[in-house]
Design a protein around this motif. Structure first.
Motif, short mmCIF file in Angstrom:
data_model
loop_
_atom_site.label_atom_id
_atom_site.label_comp_id
_atom_site.label_asym_id
_atom_site.label_seq_id
_atom_site.Cartn_x
_atom_site.Cartn_y
_atom_site.Cartn_z
N MET A 1 -16.21 -0.45 -9.45
CA MET A 1 -15.04 -0.95 -8.71
C MET A 1 -14.45 0.17 -7.85
O MET A 1 -14.12 1.24 -8.35
CB MET A 1 -13.99 -1.47 -9.69
N ALA A 2 -14.35 -0.07 -6.55
CA ALA A 2 -13.81 0.93 -5.64
C ALA A 2 -12.30 0.99 -5.73
O ALA A 2 -11.63 -0.03 -5.94
CB ALA A 2 -14.24 0.61 -4.21
N LYS A 3 -11.76 2.19 -5.55
CA LYS A 3 -10.31 2.39 -5.54
C LYS A 3 -9.90 2.83 -4.13
O LYS A 3 -10.34 3.87 -3.65
CB LYS A 3 -9.91 3.43 -6.58
N PHE A 4 -9.06 2.02 -3.50
CA PHE A 4 -8.70 2.23 -2.09
C PHE A 4 -7.19 2.45 -1.97
O PHE A 4 -6.40 1.69 -2.52
CB PHE A 4 -9.11 1.00 -1.27
N ILE A 116 -2.91 10.09 -4.85
CA ILE A 116 -3.81 9.73 -3.75
C ILE A 116 -5.22 10.19 -4.04
O ILE A 116 -6.20 9.45 -3.81
CB ILE A 116 -3.31 10.33 -2.42
N CYS A 117 -5.34 11.39 -4.59
CA CYS A 117 -6.67 11.97 -4.83
C CYS A 117 -7.43 11.31 -5.97
O CYS A 117 -8.60 11.62 -6.20
CB CYS A 117 -6.53 13.47 -5.08
N ARG A 118 -6.79 10.38 -6.67
CA ARG A 118 -7.49 9.65 -7.72
C ARG A 118 -8.15 8.38 -7.19
O ARG A 118 -8.65 7.56 -7.97
CB ARG A 118 -6.51 9.31 -8.86
N HIS A 119 -8.18 8.20 -5.88
CA HIS A 119 -8.83 7.06 -5.25
C HIS A 119 -10.18 7.47 -4.65
O HIS A 119 -10.43 8.65 -4.39
CB HIS A 119 -7.93 6.47 -4.17
N ASP A 120 -11.03 6.49 -4.43
CA ASP A 120 -12.34 6.75 -3.82
C ASP A 120 -12.23 6.87 -2.30
O ASP A 120 -12.93 7.68 -1.68
CB ASP A 120 -13.32 5.62 -4.16
N ILE A 121 -11.37 6.04 -1.70
CA ILE A 121 -11.19 6.02 -0.25
C ILE A 121 -9.70 6.04 0.06
O ILE A 121 -8.92 5.33 -0.57
CB ILE A 121 -11.83 4.77 0.38
N ILE A 137 -6.81 16.71 0.53
CA ILE A 137 -7.23 15.45 -0.10
C ILE A 137 -8.75 15.32 -0.06
O ILE A 137 -9.40 14.98 -1.06
CB ILE A 137 -6.54 14.26 0.59
N ARG A 138 -9.32 15.61 1.09
CA ARG A 138 -10.77 15.47 1.25
C ARG A 138 -11.53 16.41 0.31
O ARG A 138 -12.53 16.02 -0.30
CB ARG A 138 -11.14 15.77 2.70
N LYS A 139 -11.05 17.63 0.16
CA LYS A 139 -11.71 18.60 -0.71
C LYS A 139 -11.70 18.16 -2.17
O LYS A 139 -12.56 18.55 -2.95
CB LYS A 139 -11.04 19.97 -0.58
N ARG A 140 -10.71 17.34 -2.52
CA ARG A 140 -10.56 16.93 -3.91
C ARG A 140 -11.32 15.65 -4.25
O ARG A 140 -11.21 15.15 -5.37
CB ARG A 140 -9.07 16.79 -4.24
N GLY A 141 -12.08 15.13 -3.30
CA GLY A 141 -12.99 14.04 -3.65
C GLY A 141 -12.95 12.77 -2.85
O GLY A 141 -14.01 12.19 -2.55
N PRO A 142 -11.77 12.23 -2.51
CA PRO A 142 -11.76 10.94 -1.80
C PRO A 142 -12.40 11.04 -0.41
O PRO A 142 -12.34 12.08 0.24
CB PRO A 142 -10.26 10.62 -1.66
N LYS A 143 -13.03 9.95 0.01
CA LYS A 143 -13.48 9.84 1.39
C LYS A 143 -12.25 9.48 2.24
O LYS A 143 -11.51 8.56 1.91
CB LYS A 143 -14.54 8.75 1.53
N VAL A 144 -12.04 10.25 3.29
CA VAL A 144 -10.86 10.04 4.13
C VAL A 144 -11.24 9.27 5.39
O VAL A 144 -12.07 9.73 6.19
CB VAL A 144 -10.21 11.38 4.51
#
Length: 267
Positions: A1-4, A116-121, A137-144
């Motif tokens: 399940m994606a997190k947006f 915010i950083c706990r989301h996928d996108i 944010i980008r460095k911490r994992g989510p696709k921006v």
């Protein structure tokens, strides 16, 4: 399940020429509402600020109705929820002077950035007041994902392009200029860049190939507001499903054709 996460800006569009008709909107909000309509399994959040006025209360109602996480939608008492008047000219929307309200000088807390950083996108735009944090944010994992609209010369454009994974930009009809911009964006660090050209379709660039997408004709154009956001939502839905770039573009075109057939920027 994606997190947006739609992170940055919630506002109200109202139409003085239509008895003040209005709806809840914002680039990320439009993308999120369309995305949830296409895939209700997506876990979603809205991260922004509104006031406790009528517009703010109605925005919260709209989010909760769609089961969107509002835990980091700050409600600021006694202020004004951002709003902007819109006017229709031959079914094409024209913006009036916006009221930034509680978002004018808003800053996101560190705890909110962590959320915010706990989301996928994560989706944002120039009005979202998140530009200085995109790199973190980008460095911490989510696709921006970021909507640049037609603001190619925005003072923060270079910073944005250096810190996002996927961007959307709109042009009038100059495809060669569009291609050059997509290559420029990729040279700064964007992994995938998409440009829309109205009736002339869209182009995507991933650093090695250009992809051309056609429009899907709408049966009846009612209001072009939300055309870009709905296209991006369709594109993102394909991305979430792991589809090839051309299929993502087709989903975007199909969604945009549906949305411009209604008054609001989502179905």
């Amino acid at each position: 399940m994606a997190k947006f996460a739609a992170a940055g800006y919630v506002c109200i569009d109202y139409y003085p020429d239509f008895n003040g008709r209005w709806y809840v909107t914002g680039n990320g909000v439009d993308v999120l509402f369309n995305l949830l309509d296409m895939d209700s399994t997506i876990e979603s959040s809205v991260i922004s600020a509104v006031s406790d006025d009528l517009y703010g209360r109605k925005a919260v109602e709209a989010f909760r109705k769609r089961k969107i996480d509002c835990s980091h939608l700050e409600i600021i008492p006694g202020g004004i929820t951002p709003n902007v008047p819109l006017y229709l000219e031959n079914n094409d929307r024209k913006h009036g002077e916006p009221v930034r309200g509680v978002m004018k000088d808003y800053e996101f807390s560190e705890e909110t950035i962590d959320f915010i950083c706990r989301h996928d996108i994560v989706h944002s735009d120039f009005t979202g007041r998140l530009i200085s944090r995109l790199g973190d944010i980008r460095k911490r994992g989510p696709k921006v994902f970021f909507d640049l609209s037609n603001q190619l010369n925005h003072p923060d454009a270079k910073t944005v392009l250096e810190n996002i994974d996927c961007g959307l930009v709109s042009f009038e009809d100059d495809m060669e200029k569009g291609k050059e911009f997509l290559k420029y964006a990729h040279s700064l660090g964007v992994k995938l860049m998409v440009a829309t050209f109205g009736q002339n379709g869209s182009i995507a660039y991933d650093g090695s190939s250009f992809y051309k997408g056609d429009i899907v004709a709408a049966d009846n154009v009612v209001n072009t507001v939300g055309a870009g956001d709905s296209y991006f939502a369709g594109f993102i839905s394909g991305f979430i499903d792991g589809k090839p770039i051309p299929e993502c573009m087709q989903r975007g075109a199909e969604r945009a054709a549906k949305v411009i057939s209604v008054f609001e920027p989502y179905l």
